[in-house]
Design a protein around this motif. Sequence first.
Motif, short mmCIF file in Angstrom:
data_model
loop_
_atom_site.label_atom_id
_atom_site.label_comp_id
_atom_site.label_asym_id
_atom_site.label_seq_id
_atom_site.Cartn_x
_atom_site.Cartn_y
_atom_site.Cartn_z
N TYR A 69 0.83 -1.21 0.00
CA TYR A 69 0.00 0.00 0.00
C TYR A 69 0.87 1.26 0.00
O TYR A 69 0.57 2.24 -0.68
N TRP A 70 1.95 1.23 0.78
CA TRP A 70 2.83 2.39 0.87
C TRP A 70 3.44 2.72 -0.49
O TRP A 70 3.48 3.88 -0.90
N LEU A 71 3.89 1.70 -1.21
CA LEU A 71 4.49 1.92 -2.53
C LEU A 71 3.47 2.45 -3.52
O LEU A 71 3.72 3.42 -4.25
N GLU A 72 2.28 1.82 -3.55
CA GLU A 72 1.28 2.25 -4.52
C GLU A 72 0.80 3.67 -4.22
O GLU A 72 0.56 4.47 -5.13
N ASN A 73 0.67 4.00 -2.95
CA ASN A 73 0.18 5.32 -2.56
C ASN A 73 1.13 6.42 -2.98
O ASN A 73 0.71 7.54 -3.29
N ARG A 74 2.43 6.12 -3.00
CA ARG A 74 3.43 7.15 -3.30
C ARG A 74 3.94 7.11 -4.74
O ARG A 74 4.28 8.14 -5.31
N LEU A 75 3.98 5.93 -5.32
CA LEU A 75 4.56 5.80 -6.66
C LEU A 75 3.53 5.53 -7.75
O LEU A 75 3.83 5.69 -8.93
N GLY A 76 2.33 5.08 -7.38
CA GLY A 76 1.34 4.72 -8.38
C GLY A 76 1.45 3.26 -8.77
O GLY A 76 2.46 2.59 -8.52
N ARG A 77 0.40 2.77 -9.41
CA ARG A 77 0.33 1.34 -9.74
C ARG A 77 1.41 0.94 -10.74
O ARG A 77 2.04 -0.11 -10.61
N SER A 78 1.63 1.73 -11.78
CA SER A 78 2.58 1.37 -12.83
C SER A 78 4.00 1.20 -12.29
O SER A 78 4.66 0.19 -12.52
N ARG A 79 4.47 2.19 -11.54
CA ARG A 79 5.83 2.11 -11.02
C ARG A 79 5.97 1.02 -9.96
O ARG A 79 7.01 0.37 -9.87
N THR A 80 4.92 0.83 -9.17
CA THR A 80 4.97 -0.24 -8.16
C THR A 80 5.09 -1.60 -8.84
O THR A 80 5.84 -2.47 -8.38
N ALA A 81 4.35 -1.79 -9.93
CA ALA A 81 4.43 -3.05 -10.67
C ALA A 81 5.85 -3.27 -11.21
O ALA A 81 6.39 -4.38 -11.15
N MET A 82 6.45 -2.21 -11.72
CA MET A 82 7.80 -2.34 -12.28
C MET A 82 8.83 -2.64 -11.18
O MET A 82 9.74 -3.46 -11.38
N GLY A 134 -1.75 5.25 -16.31
CA GLY A 134 -3.07 5.86 -16.30
C GLY A 134 -4.09 5.12 -15.46
O GLY A 134 -5.29 5.42 -15.52
N TYR A 135 -3.63 4.16 -14.67
CA TYR A 135 -4.55 3.35 -13.86
C TYR A 135 -5.33 4.21 -12.87
O TYR A 135 -6.55 4.01 -12.69
N GLU A 136 -4.66 5.15 -12.24
CA GLU A 136 -5.33 5.98 -11.25
C GLU A 136 -6.44 6.83 -11.86
O GLU A 136 -7.44 7.12 -11.20
N LYS A 137 -6.29 7.20 -13.11
CA LYS A 137 -7.31 7.99 -13.79
C LYS A 137 -8.47 7.11 -14.24
O LYS A 137 -9.64 7.50 -14.14
#
Length: 492
Positions: free
Chosen positions: A157-170, A276-279
């Motif tokens: 959750y911490w990573l996704e909240n700060r970096l977004g889904r795309s970067r967290t996946a990478m 663009g996942y967050e959008k």
Amino acid sequence: MASHFAAFLEVESSSPVTSPATVLRHDERLTTASSTNHEWIELQSSGSIVQRPGSFASPPPDLENLHPETGSALGEADVPLSRPDSTEIVPSLYYPAKNKWRAVSASCILLAQGLSDSAPGALIPYMEQNFHVGYAIVSLIFVTNAVGYILAAPLTYWLENRLGRSRTAMISQLSVLTGYLIIVCKAPFPAVVFSFFLIGLGSAIILALNNVFLANLTNSTELLGINHGFYGVGGTIAPLIATALASKGVHWTFFYIINLTFAAFNLIYSGWAFQGYEKDMPLQALNGQNQDAEQRAKKNLIGRALKTKATLLCALFVFAYQGAEVSISGWIVSFLIHYRNGDPAHVGYVSSGFWAGITVGRFVLSYPARRLGERLAVFSLVVGSVLFQILSWFVPNIVGEAVTVAVIGLLLGPIYPCATVVLNRLLPRDIQTTSLSFVSAMGSSGGAVAPFVTGILAQSVGTVVLHPVCLGLYGLMILAWFLLPQRSRRED
């Protein structure tokens, strides 16, 4: 938005309705106060519209005296009409359009995870020879893999909240890639043990995110079943490839070149797919982020998740489930070699039969499981697994053992997707990612503790201990499933 839906409605009441009928998603079905079958089909294929009730701007019509045929009335089972304060679009596989590529990414990642998780079962005998270690020491790869999953629970959750889904996946795939690179370089055993930690860490992060993504789409049971079916595909072909390579003298580490290639591909593809996942998916991506600072300060998501009965019981259930799954995959080959006098060059394929059963189960049985009801289906499948586990214990030949192990895989296959859907329905949206991360961590812990305990016991009493260990885990699954709350406690 109201004008958009007005085009699809025919209102015959003398008192015109200024807001469209409410459409609700409930147990993967759509219910509505007034809509035609054609409208239902269009809504299901392009994303369901969920409208939250609010207050009327003006007094509502007398609902009790109206008739359902007018389009303004309610039958006994209808949903009360109200003017919505907000409208949510429940996404589907095809809406938003990029979701289908995200689902493909999730399937590719689970295919690679299946390749990774099932290979040790066929490679353990060769690892023991290479590093000159016994059952107990080689089992450390399961332990460090679980540590990676556990550490991922608070990080996701911490990573996704700060970096977004795309970067967290990478980032998750970069961790996995690094782990495979260490193995391929023929590192010493301590480095190999550490590499499984990196693999577990990255796998846990992306698994939790993808489970939340798919569980919130329409027809989520089938989608999760198909998605996790690809995990079974990887689990099926990995022992085949690993056994074929190692039995012909190819060093066992070269198998992981395949996993390394997949990790490199998934790193790039998942980064693109979730841009663009967050959008596109604000309800999933921004839940918990769109609250004001005071609310966020009061909410400890990890604490809330750990205090939720559904989270704890489902974590216990998945702990036992993955413990049984990985124990069978990891030790059935050694059992056949030592107790059925099997040839290592051939009995390695029995592990593939087990994963083939899991694959078929997830692809074929997920839909019937939803029609029957996930709760009843899971109970029936676990009971069937108990019966066939006992049968496999006492079948005196390799062929019979291979068949029963494959059937166990078939029965275990749909359980994880069904459990994920049930848990997702019981949780408020803002703790879904945290809760599923914790459940994934506990699942991997089970996938480490059970094989490790099996290895410790096998060191003294033999690998026959595999069967009573699995039966005990099935009993734990049944207990946790019965204690799971029956009703949703969402606070959306």
